[in-house]
Write an enzyme that holds these catalytic residues in place. Structure first.
Site, short mmCIF file in Angstrom:
data_model
loop_
_atom_site.label_atom_id
_atom_site.label_comp_id
_atom_site.label_asym_id
_atom_site.label_seq_id
_atom_site.Cartn_x
_atom_site.Cartn_y
_atom_site.Cartn_z
N GLU A 110 -5.03 2.87 -3.70
CA GLU A 110 -3.61 2.65 -3.79
C GLU A 110 -2.87 1.52 -3.11
O GLU A 110 -1.76 1.44 -2.90
CB GLU A 110 -2.86 3.91 -3.21
CG GLU A 110 -3.09 3.67 -1.28
CD GLU A 110 -4.29 4.61 -1.04
OE1 GLU A 110 -4.41 4.85 0.37
OE2 GLU A 110 -5.25 4.68 -1.91
N ASP B 249 0.74 -1.18 -0.06
CA ASP B 249 -0.06 0.10 0.06
C ASP B 249 0.91 1.24 -0.05
O ASP B 249 1.77 1.20 0.88
CB ASP B 249 -0.92 -0.19 1.52
CG ASP B 249 -1.97 1.10 0.86
OD1 ASP B 249 -1.69 2.18 0.81
OD2 ASP B 249 -3.25 0.43 1.45
#
Length: 641
Positions: A560, A517
């Site tokens: 993301e 991430d």
């Protein structure tokens, strides 16, 4: 040659006599005409024609005219004539978003429905549906529209049919059913093309543009809206031009083209002086306020917000009210007025209760983001974190919706092409039948024509089948690919990992996952803008693709967040690859609009073990390791043994 003084006097007397004679004659004729006025269907049609011309120029002008007409002839008008005038008056109130006045008229009209013709009853149903939509009652609105459609389909009035189809399309736009909206717009569009009414064509193009905006096809939306705008401007239709500028500005705001949105706002204000309803200036001010806050010019944003507040009391559309509160709250947060911002968000949340927002993810996203900003400004970081977590979940839903609408857009294009091909085939069959009837006595010619027609039909079917095959492949790619980065989307990477798990033998534990991430990604969007955020995601994807092996499988599973599936790989080997990706991301300098952006990422690694019973258990282990990496300071790799 100059006249003498006496001649001038005589001429003046004669001139005055003629003026008095003409004026008295005019008053006599006017009095006789007034006394002979017959308030019948022909008179009504004449008045509605005048009102329609005024409405085209400015609905506010039509409202003044019809209100005066009803007041002036209150005693002379029959109930039927008065009701028909009230229906058209209500339509114009709706055009300028005066819901309460339209609702009051609707109550009067509803008492006289048995007197109305089918055409007038259909017009009333359209008014009723608009009121229900304004009130946030979409189920009632569509029921009324379906009733109007069933009635108008039995008539030969193509203009009214087109109006009903257009209203149905507008309803589906407001309720985010854009596939149905485009279909009904197409039906209306086809009827208008036959009539050659270019003004109605411009109206339809402007409405269709809003559907394409909802389908994220912004290029098509701008193309249609600009066509309509050019028509309105060239025909001095100020009200309609203001509406087009408003919708065009909304597209520019979604594309972060804020300067162009401000230009649209300025053009709206120029046109506002030419329309009767001064409250329309509100929409220009609120566009400018949102554009300026987007480019961090808080003082200008606050200036235009204050101007919009002068007209805010006239708003009756809940969506517009909620949007106003969001913009106001964002300005208050950036101005340090945290208590006021908190009160504004509470008002916004109360207003949202009246909306059907189950599928309006963007409204929820904006509210959650503003609450997160407010909590952060108040140093309540735990609450800000919780809001941010909710925001990330909603963001995932939003991207899923974007992908679904993208597929829908292609499906619409496919359906329209398919309809056109079917029409071509039907026309061909019709030509064939006519030719057969004419040449029935020439058997040989008929046979040759039939063979040729079969061949053509086979060719058409072959082409059609081939195009279907290609479109299916295209749709399959869209369904399995992340539209921004080009790698596998969440569904594809999950399906692939599940398949790898099932194919492994029970004693083969060499399957690993890397879940990673990007750290503080929201700050990238906040500081550099969403286009920069999109660029970061693309660059990170390219870096990751280079760092992994050919046998490894990379996918984007959230905003993301990414996942790498590594078959026949131990946790030690997976950790090496994770460190390689981490190092390459950390070294990268991403340049956007002349600014250098640096980004880092946190990684979680997990390997299949005997105690795990499913792929989901393995994924949880990887996610747990990822969260551990974030808790220990980010930009690191953690292994869940």
């Amino acid at each position: 040659m100059l006249l003498s003084k006496g001649s001038c006097t005589a001429l003046n007397v004669l001139h005055r006599f003629l003026i008095v004679f003409v004026v008295q004659g005019f008053l006599f004729i006017n009095t006789v005409t007034a006394n002979d006025t017959t308030f019948d269907e022909r008179w009504l049609n004449a008045q509605l024609a005048i009102a329609e011309q005024k409405s085209i120029q400015d609905p506010g002008d039509a409202i003044v005219y019809l209100t005066d007409l009803l007041s002036k002839h209150e005693k002379e008008l029959s109930v039927l004539l008065r009701t028909q005038l009230q229906i058209y008056l209500a339509e114009n109130h709706i055009l300028v978003a005066e819901l309460s006045k339209a609702t009051a008229l609707d109550k009067q009209i509803s008492n006289n429905l048995p007197l109305l013709s089918d055409e007038s009853l259909i017009s009333h149903l359209l008014v009723k549906s608009n009121i229900y939509n304004f009130e946030g009652k979409p189920d009632k609105a569509i029921n009324v529209l379906e009733e109007a459609k069933s009635k108008v389909d039995k008539l030969s009035n193509n203009k009214l049919k087109s109006k009903v189809y257009s209203k149905m399309a507008s309803h589906y736009v407001d309720n985010e059913k854009d596939i149905l909206a485009i279909r009904y717009y197409s039906k209306s569009y086809e009827l208008i093309l036959k009539s050659g009414d270019f003004l109605q064509l411009a109206y339809i193009q402007s409405s269709m543009a809003q559907s394409y905006e909802h389908l994220f096809d912004y290029e098509r939306a701008m193309e249609l809206q600009k066509k309509s705008l050019n028509y309105f401007l060239s025909h001095n239709l100020s009200f309609d031009a203001m509406v087009s500028y408003y919708h065009l500005a909304n597209v520019y705001l979604k594309l972060s083209r804020n300067e162009e949105a401000i230009h649209c706002s300025e053009e709206m204000l120029k046109l506002n002086s030419k329309v009767i309803n001064a409250n329309l200036a509100y929409y220009a001010y609120i566009i400018a306020a949102e554009a300026y806050i987007n480019i961090q010019k808080v003082d200008q944003a606050n200036y235009y917000l204050n101007l919009s507040n002068d007209h805010f009391g006239g708003l009756e559309n809940v969506n517009n009210i909620v949007r106003h509160f969001y913009i106001q709250a964002e300005i208050e947060i950036k101005s340090g007025k945290l208590t006021q911002a908190e009160e504004t968000l509470e008002r916004a949340q109360k207003s949202v209760v009246g909306l059907s927002v189950d599928n309006k993810v963007t409204l929820k996203l904006k509210l959650t983001d503003l609450k997160s900003q407010l909590a952060s400004e108040k140093s309540n970081y735990k609450q800000a974190y919780n809001y941010q977590k909710t925001y990330n979940q909603l963001n995932t839903e939003y991207f899923d919706k974007v992908r679904e609408l993208t597929r829908s857009r292609h499906k619409i294009q496919f359906d329209l092409k398919q309809m056109e091909l079917e029409k071509q085939l039907l026309r061909k069959d019709k030509e064939l039948n006519e030719f057969t009837l004419q040449e029935i006595k020439r058997q040989q010619a008929v046979q040759q024509t039939a063979m040729l027609s079969v061949l053509l039909l086979f060719l058409f079917v072959l082409i059609f089948t081939w195009r279907q095959y290609r479109l299916r492949r295209k749709f399959s790619l869209l369904a399995n690919t992340d539209f921004l980065t080009g790698v596998a989307n969440r569904r594809k990477v999950m399906d692939f990992a599940e398949l790898q798990w099932l194919q492994l033998k029970s004693d083969n534990q060499k399957l690993s996952l890397i879940s990673f991430d990007l750290d503080h990604f929201k700050k990238v969007n906040d500081n550099y803008g969403h286009p920069a955020g999109d660029l970061v995601l693309k660059v990170v994807t390219q870096i990751s693709q280079r760092a992994i092996r050919e046998s490894d499988f990379l996918g984007r599973i959230g905003g993301e967040e990414f996942l790498v599936v590594l078959n026949n790989t131990t946790s030690v080997e997976a950790t090496e690859i994770a460190f390689r990706i981490k190092s390459d991301i950390e070294k990268e300098h991403i340049i956007s609009d002349g600014q250098i952006i640096k980004i880092t990422a946190s990684f979680g690694v997990a390997q299949k073990s005997s105690e795990l019973t499913s792929f989901k258990d393995l994924l949880k282990k990887a996610d747990k390791a990822l969260y551990t990496a974030k808790e220990h300071g980010r930009n690191r790799v953690e292994i869940n043994e």
